[in-house]
Enzyme design. Sequence first.
Site, PDB file in Angstrom:
ATOM      1  N   HIS A 107      18.245  47.832 -12.816  1.00 34.51           N
ATOM      2  CA  HIS A 107      17.067  48.506 -12.258  1.00 34.51           C
ATOM      3  C   HIS A 107      16.109  48.958 -13.369  1.00 34.51           C
ATOM      4  O   HIS A 107      16.355  49.986 -13.995  1.00 34.51           O
ATOM      5  CB  HIS A 107      17.502  49.715 -11.431  1.00 34.51           C
ATOM      6  N   CYS A 113      18.030  43.377  -8.614  1.00 29.20           N
ATOM      7  CA  CYS A 113      19.333  43.642  -7.996  1.00 29.20           C
ATOM      8  C   CYS A 113      19.517  42.795  -6.733  1.00 29.20           C
ATOM      9  O   CYS A 113      19.637  41.577  -6.832  1.00 29.20           O
ATOM     10  CB  CYS A 113      19.476  45.145  -7.739  1.00 29.20           C
ATOM     11  N   TYR A 114      19.480  43.397  -5.543  1.00 27.60           N
ATOM     12  CA  TYR A 114      19.590  42.585  -4.319  1.00 27.60           C
ATOM     13  C   TYR A 114      18.524  41.484  -4.316  1.00 27.60           C
ATOM     14  O   TYR A 114      18.771  40.363  -3.867  1.00 27.60           O
ATOM     15  CB  TYR A 114      19.436  43.494  -3.092  1.00 27.60           C
ATOM     16  N   LYS A 144       1.334  61.547  -4.105  1.00 29.57           N
ATOM     17  CA  LYS A 144       0.770  62.896  -4.290  1.00 29.57           C
ATOM     18  C   LYS A 144       0.138  63.097  -5.682  1.00 29.57           C
ATOM     19  O   LYS A 144      -0.952  63.649  -5.794  1.00 29.57           O
ATOM     20  CB  LYS A 144       1.894  63.924  -4.091  1.00 29.57           C
ATOM     21  N   ASP A 168      -4.381  67.645   0.002  1.00 33.16           N
ATOM     22  CA  ASP A 168      -4.684  66.355   0.622  1.00 33.16           C
ATOM     23  C   ASP A 168      -5.979  66.377   1.419  1.00 33.16           C
ATOM     24  O   ASP A 168      -6.844  65.508   1.256  1.00 33.16           O
ATOM     25  CB  ASP A 168      -3.534  65.910   1.531  1.00 33.16           C
ATOM     26  N   GLY A 175      18.651  46.613  -2.575  1.00 30.39           N
ATOM     27  CA  GLY A 175      18.989  46.965  -1.194  1.00 30.39           C
ATOM     28  C   GLY A 175      20.484  47.078  -1.047  1.00 30.39           C
ATOM     29  O   GLY A 175      21.231  46.550  -1.884  1.00 30.39           O
ATOM     30  N   GLU A 225      13.230  50.203 -12.947  1.00 33.61           N
ATOM     31  CA  GLU A 225      12.332  51.253 -12.459  1.00 33.61           C
ATOM     32  C   GLU A 225      12.869  52.668 -12.663  1.00 33.61           C
ATOM     33  O   GLU A 225      12.131  53.635 -12.562  1.00 33.61           O
ATOM     34  CB  GLU A 225      12.013  51.016 -10.967  1.00 33.61           C
TER      35      GLU A 225
END
Length: 512
Positions: free
Chosen positions: A170, A83-84, A368, A228, A56, A172
């Site tokens: 990070h 991180c944060y 998606k 969708d 963040g 990710e």
Amino acid sequence: MEHLERILILDFGSQYTQLIARRVRELGVFSEIRPYSISPAELAQIQPRGIILSGGPASVYGAEAPLPEPALLAQDIPLLGICYGLQVIGQLCGGEVGRAPQREYGRAELQIDETATLFDGLGDFLTVWMSHGDHLTRIPPDFRVIAHTANAPIAAIRHRHRPLYGIQFHPEVVHTPRGSELLANFVFKVCGCRGDWNASSFVERTVAEIRERVGGEQVLCALSGGVDSTVAAALVGRAVSRQLTCIFVDTGLLRENEAAEVCSFYRNADFEFRFVDAGERFLSCLAGVTDPEQKRKIIGREFIAVFEEEAARLGGVGYLVQGTLYPDVIESVSTRGPSATIKSHHNVGGLPEKMRLRLIEPLRELFKDEVRRAGRELQVPPFILGRHPFPGPGLAVRILGEITPERLAILKPADRIFMEELRRSGEYDRIWQAFAVLLPVQTVGVMGDERTYENVIALRAVTSMDGMTADWAEIPRSLLALISNRIINEVKGVNRVVYDISSKPPSTIEWE
Ligand code: XMP
């Protein structure tokens, strides 16, 4: 039904929060994003196997710093702070966070000091992505440092006895090449997840849930021909086929041949299908209208009216299916608040309140690409699953100025030629969205010996992950030349083709 194992991701406002959720799902474990302020009661209800605290932009020592309920750290659920998130754990457990002597941004070489659990199988060094201005200056009691870098002496920590972990980098992002292995260590070794969440288990579970919820009631669904709504209908159809009626409204603003193509698939599906040809009705409501927002309002209003008329004929409907996706759901609870949402485009958004229907949103937990995978599982054909997104107001926002049958007759074949050539060359699948736009200007040209004064077609093609930001697509020059030639030769009324080279932001994808 067995409790769905899930990893909870608490959002502290990082731009990467969604990415964490995706990485965990790629490991076969369902993950869910919630605001950092989640209450202990909600937590108890979710019963996550583990919790990840996102990064963040704030400083934990700032006056307005987003901090979770301290109770979060007192319970037994495994926790990984990124991180944060690491700094939150550090601060709440009695350590100290301060400004780093210099902001660290970019690749860093992590030296692993303790290979057990979190870094299991990752060797002694790891390339990681850092992005922080603060760092942990004093480690909390009962924690130990398990990795460091040249600039960050405390780059990863763990509690000595409890399953609490924190990492400054990070895992990710793709710039941490082995980040998924680290997340896998947390999810499987620390949290003990099984990892059996996939498209087929999702379909099976959702079908059972819908069946139980709907009971014997009637269900209605508005189909748009897009990915969708089709996958949502296929799911509900599998659950309660004979109780589901799907309505497809042809607004007259669809692409050339689109209604026929889409109908040919829907007619064979195992739910009741109704086609409403409302093209003339929409065109007459739009006569003389040039303002884009006005066009959207008219189309939205008319769509609801047509849909209500059809529903009234059916009678006794209890539920409405909507193809809401996970990104729409998370944006509204992120710490950045709804203002971070750039545009909300729900053209059937007014329906449930007006018709007093309860909503079934079977895709509200999916991204998606996960919807596409569920669609494949449900045997939705590739020509629907691979389609580019198409806006609810359709060609109305791609004909700049007034919408007339004559102008539609110019845009439709130009757009068809563009699509044909993108498909033929294989570019279509590389592109997020492509379309032709009819501009409200005429320009001078020469054809044969004659001067012409005719229309301009703009071509738009963008690459994107989610439509929120987009780059203009680098279509090969020879292909652009072919498309331009074909449009000018084959479409009467066009003497010029231009290619849009603007990215979003600051431009938008659509021209209106
Ligand atoms: P923009 O133009 O805002 O578009 O960059 C982002 C995405 O949203 C689609 N879009 C719409 N979809 N109703 C919709 O259902 C609308 O009014 C609308 N306007 C834009 C656009 O096609 C792109 O995928």
